[in-house]
Design a protein around this motif. Structure first.
Motif, PDB file in Angstrom:
ATOM      1  N   GLY A  60      -0.837  -2.481  -9.502  1.00  0.00           N
ATOM      2  CA  GLY A  60      -2.266  -2.251  -9.654  1.00  0.00           C
ATOM      3  C   GLY A  60      -2.705  -0.867  -9.205  1.00  0.00           C
ATOM      4  O   GLY A  60      -1.910   0.050  -9.003  1.00  0.00           O
ATOM      5  N   ALA A  61      -4.008  -0.724  -9.040  1.00  0.00           N
ATOM      6  CA  ALA A  61      -4.601   0.574  -8.693  1.00  0.00           C
ATOM      7  C   ALA A  61      -4.331   0.965  -7.253  1.00  0.00           C
ATOM      8  O   ALA A  61      -4.472   2.134  -6.889  1.00  0.00           O
ATOM      9  CB  ALA A  61      -6.109   0.538  -8.961  1.00  0.00           C
ATOM     10  N   LYS A  62      -3.962  -0.022  -6.402  1.00  0.00           N
ATOM     11  CA  LYS A  62      -3.740   0.279  -4.992  1.00  0.00           C
ATOM     12  C   LYS A  62      -2.300   0.665  -4.706  1.00  0.00           C
ATOM     13  O   LYS A  62      -1.947   0.925  -3.554  1.00  0.00           O
ATOM     14  CB  LYS A  62      -4.141  -0.928  -4.139  1.00  0.00           C
ATOM     15  CG  LYS A  62      -5.633  -1.237  -4.199  1.00  0.00           C
ATOM     16  CD  LYS A  62      -5.997  -2.411  -3.309  1.00  0.00           C
ATOM     17  CE  LYS A  62      -7.502  -2.702  -3.375  1.00  0.00           C
ATOM     18  NZ  LYS A  62      -7.871  -3.850  -2.522  1.00  0.00           N
ATOM     19  N   ARG A  63      -1.466   0.676  -5.736  1.00  0.00           N
ATOM     20  CA  ARG A  63      -0.085   1.089  -5.550  1.00  0.00           C
ATOM     21  C   ARG A  63      -0.029   2.525  -5.049  1.00  0.00           C
ATOM     22  O   ARG A  63      -0.807   3.383  -5.476  1.00  0.00           O
ATOM     23  CB  ARG A  63       0.664   0.990  -6.884  1.00  0.00           C
ATOM     24  CG  ARG A  63       2.152   1.293  -6.793  1.00  0.00           C
ATOM     25  CD  ARG A  63       2.810   1.244  -8.156  1.00  0.00           C
ATOM     26  NE  ARG A  63       2.466   2.389  -8.973  1.00  0.00           N
ATOM     27  CZ  ARG A  63       1.629   2.385  -9.977  1.00  0.00           C
ATOM     28  NH1 ARG A  63       1.012   1.270 -10.320  1.00  0.00           N
ATOM     29  NH2 ARG A  63       1.389   3.478 -10.670  1.00  0.00           N
ATOM     30  N   ASN A  64       0.874   2.802  -4.133  1.00  0.00           N
ATOM     31  CA  ASN A  64       0.980   4.141  -3.568  1.00  0.00           C
ATOM     32  C   ASN A  64       1.259   5.166  -4.671  1.00  0.00           C
ATOM     33  O   ASN A  64       2.197   5.034  -5.445  1.00  0.00           O
ATOM     34  CB  ASN A  64       2.109   4.187  -2.527  1.00  0.00           C
ATOM     35  CG  ASN A  64       2.194   5.540  -1.859  1.00  0.00           C
ATOM     36  OD1 ASN A  64       1.185   6.105  -1.453  1.00  0.00           O
ATOM     37  ND2 ASN A  64       3.398   6.069  -1.739  1.00  0.00           N
TER      38      ASN A  64
END
Length: 483
Positions: A60-64
């Motif tokens: 998702g968008a929170k992946r590093n």
């Protein structure tokens, strides 16, 4: 003719959308288009649509390191006989062709410079396959080919992309390699914003006008280029550009800083706040104008003129006394003070034996975290700052600093509540301290783990180089030896 370049947005996507769709640059949104279904002036809605699509991908968008949008700039020559509307229409055709109609986008044509140019943000996630677009070495050349073909169809000249930019001078290459040019430009922007602002909030607004987002991260400021998403922390610019120095430039005075947890705030309103002085049994208050405050979550920092006496009042608002600004540190912790010493000084160990031991333990842990930051900063200077691991170390280091600062304010607040025997407040603040310490410890352990990995890699490389040197100096066997 048109020149195309590309970058990535990895933070503050809504700010990036707001930046490119600025009505002052796009003829009041008339030169903005999007296929997201949102209104062109709804920057947050457009950004949220991008994020929802990205959430369908792994991590998702929170992946590093997740890319939230590809930022494409299509610039036209002033020599081209092109209207803003024609440039915008050509940009829309360009983005539709390069995405195949399967990616969300927003495009804005800017007319505020000497040449027309399109800013295009493309969601990396395909709406049908939910796979992310891969930007590889040949991708930019392919996109430029699409733009060139559209230019030919519209009677515009096509430039040789290899000669699109003049060859830089040697000194420019050196400065760019060292990162000096960009940092000097950022320093100049900060100085200009300080000259035009008198409060920290106004400073943030002016920086945003210049295309720079300012965020408070622990005891540091982070400057993010809205257009590219590139971040620079204040300590990379020098001591003249940290939070204290910027507040001093805004106030035109030498300032002292005091930090406190929001639990110490007695009253807010009328453009000021009143703060209980720790360890006074809530009998003395300090009134602080809001334009002297910087907030970081539940931690507040007040910047007070060194040459002005501070007026203290009683709980009824009546005058109590005035003190020099530096004398406030008899109640508040001085920046850089060892918190364990503060707790030892402000808590009677015979009155609350268990609590005192607990606080002392937490304070020592806080101090150890602060001491470890010197090692982390040294690691950041020695290792290659451009690696993914180093980027992660930088981010985690900031989080550790944020946690240490919040722990410091919480411990001072607990010491004050303990002195007043306010057990309810102590319990609430201790819960916050437990959560803060757990998160900070986790981040610190992650950083130390990364450090060990990097050290092992360095050792492996050193061992490999040593073996290679030994093989190079080892005498080679002669032919026909032993015959």
């Amino acid at each position: 003719m048109a020149y195309v370049k590309v970058g990535q947005i990895k933070v503050t996507l809504d700010k990036a959308v707001a930046y490119i769709t600025n009505p002052g640059k796009t003829m009041d949104y008339r030169l903005v288009s999007t296929n997201t279904g949102n209104e062109v002036n709804d920057s947050k809605g457009i950004a949220d649509t991008f994020i929802r699509n990205i959430e369908h991908t792994k991590g998702g968008a929170k992946r590093n390191g997740a890319v939230l949008a590809h930022h494409i700039i299509q610039s036209f020559s002033p020599d081209d006989e092109l209207t803003p509307e024609e440039a915008h229409s050509l940009g829309v055709r360009f983005v539709r062709e390069l995405t195949g109609g399967c990616h969300d986008y927003v495009i804005a044509t800017h007319v505020d410079k000497g040449h027309l140019h399109n800013h295009i943000l493309v969601c990396p996630t395909n709406n049908l396959t939910h796979r992310n677009m891969r930007v590889q070495r040949n991708t930019l050349a392919y996109w430029r080919g699409i733009s060139d073909q559209l230019c030919r169809e519209n009677g515009l000249n096509v430039i040789d992309q290899r000669r699109a930019r003049p060859a830089p001078q040697l000194n420019e290459l050196y400065l760019t390699a060292k990162g000096v040019s960009r940092k000097d430009n950022l320093r100049a922007i900060i100085d200009q914003a300080c000259a035009k602002a008198k409060t920290f909030d106004r400073f943030i607004e002016k920086m945003n006008d210049y295309g720079i987002e300012v965020t408070v991260r622990g005891r540091h400021l982070a400057f993010t280029e809205i257009e590219t998403g590139r971040k620079t922390r204040d300590d990379k610019l020098g001591v003249n550009y940290n939070e204290l120095s910027i507040m001093s430039k805004l106030d035109r005075h030498t300032l002292n800083v005091v930090s406190f947890n929001q639990a110490m705030i007695a009253e807010r309103g009328g453009g000021k706040i009143k703060v209980w002085l720790p360890n006074t049994q809530r009998q003395l208050l300090l009134t602080i104008p809001v334009d002297r405050l910087v907030r970081d979550g539940k931690t507040w920092r007040a910047y007070l003129p060194d040459d002005a006496r501070q007026v203290l009042t009683d709980p009824n608002g009546a005058y109590a006394k005035t003190v020099p600004c530096d004398d406030l540190y008899q109640w508040f912790s001085r920046p850089g003070i060892r918190i364990a010493d503060y707790v030892q000084r402000h808590i009677d160990p015979t009155a609350h034996r268990n609590l005192h031991g607990r606080l002392k333990e937490e304070a020592i842990a806080c101090d150890r975290l602060a001491e470890s930051l010197d090692e982390l900063h040294a690691l950041g200077q020695v290792l290659d700052a451009g690696t993914t691991r180093m980027d992660m170390i930088d981010d985690l280091t900031v989080k550790v600093e944020q946690g240490a600062a919040r722990m410091q304010s919480l411990i001072v607040a607990i010491a004050d509540a303990t002195g007043r025997n306010d057990i309810v407040a102590v319990n609430q603040l201790e819960t916050q301290l437990d959560e803060e310490r757990a998160a900070t410890d986790r981040n610190a352990r992650d950083v130390l783990a990364l450090q060990r990995i990097l050290e092992r890699d360095q050792q492996k490389n050193a061992d490999k180089q040593q073996r290679q040197r030994q093989e190079n100096v080892r005498p080679k066997p002669r032919k026909n030896a032993g015959r």
